[in-house]
Design a protein around this motif. Sequence first.
Motif, PDB file in Angstrom:
ATOM      1  N   CYS A 128       0.835  -1.192   0.000  1.00 18.96           N
ATOM      2  CA  CYS A 128       0.000   0.000   0.000  1.00 18.96           C
ATOM      3  C   CYS A 128       0.869   1.242   0.000  1.00 18.96           C
ATOM      4  CB  CYS A 128      -0.979   0.000   1.167  1.00 18.96           C
ATOM      5  SG  CYS A 128      -0.321  -0.514   2.723  1.00 18.96           S
ATOM      6  N   ASP A 129       0.394   2.270  -0.692  1.00 21.17           N
ATOM      7  CA  ASP A 129       1.126   3.528  -0.788  1.00 21.17           C
ATOM      8  C   ASP A 129       1.014   4.317   0.509  1.00 21.17           C
ATOM      9  OD1 ASP A 129       2.154   3.160  -3.271  1.00 21.17           O
ATOM     10  OD2 ASP A 129       0.601   4.292  -4.321  1.00 21.17           O
ATOM     11  N   LYS A 130      -0.226   4.523   0.967  1.00 19.97           N
ATOM     12  CA  LYS A 130      -0.410   5.289   2.196  1.00 19.97           C
ATOM     13  C   LYS A 130      -1.683   4.870   2.905  1.00 19.97           C
ATOM     14  CE  LYS A 130      -2.762   9.358   0.379  1.00 19.97           C
ATOM     15  NZ  LYS A 130      -2.754  10.809   0.450  1.00 19.97           N
ATOM     16  N   SER A 148      -0.831   0.326  -3.989  1.00 20.20           N
ATOM     17  CA  SER A 148       0.158   0.773  -4.968  1.00 20.20           C
ATOM     18  C   SER A 148      -0.330   0.444  -6.388  1.00 20.20           C
ATOM     19  CB  SER A 148       1.510   0.125  -4.693  1.00 20.20           C
ATOM     20  OG  SER A 148       1.377  -1.277  -4.710  1.00 20.20           O
ATOM     21  N   LYS A 149       0.365   0.965  -7.377  1.00 19.28           N
ATOM     22  CA  LYS A 149      -0.065   0.860  -8.785  1.00 19.28           C
ATOM     23  C   LYS A 149      -0.102  -0.589  -9.264  1.00 19.28           C
ATOM     24  CE  LYS A 149      -0.114   5.339  -9.639  1.00 19.28           C
ATOM     25  NZ  LYS A 149      -1.400   5.992  -9.518  1.00 19.28           N
TER      26      LYS A 149
END
Length: 163
Positions: A128-130, A148-149
């Motif tokens: 996960c990004d954030k 995430s992408k």
Amino acid sequence: ASERATGTPVQLSPSTVPVVVATMAGTKAAAVSKGLKKGISKKGTRIHTKVHFYRPKTLSLDRKPKYAPRSVPKKNTLDKFSVIKYPLTTESSMKLIEDSNTLVFIVNIKSNKRQIKSAVKELYNIDCDKVNTLITPRGLKKAYVRLSKEFDALDVANRVGVI
């Protein structure tokens, strides 16, 4: 050797010099012995320069306990299973899954963002990004986990059982 009023030095005989030194030493010794017998007192009034009284620092020894304060070390109660309670399946959370690649979870009130991020990674094998969190008026903590992408929130939601 001392001088007279005329300015000429007075010659002391070698026999009188030790007597003068001995009497000087004798008076000094007598004064010291008198002080030791009587005791030296440094009592007097202290000049206070401050308004407040500060307690003087005294010797503080380290504690030497006879037994450990705790017999068994504390167990970490927030593991990956207790951090995340359940995924949220409301309409607004579905919209977030589709539009912004974000999953919504209800999490333990005491868990922080780092714990939530690691629990999601361990449980669902995703990066996960954030993580954004908020506490609802009902007293629950809600976590918005932005993936995430490389990962698609729709596929993860199907795998988790949200959809």
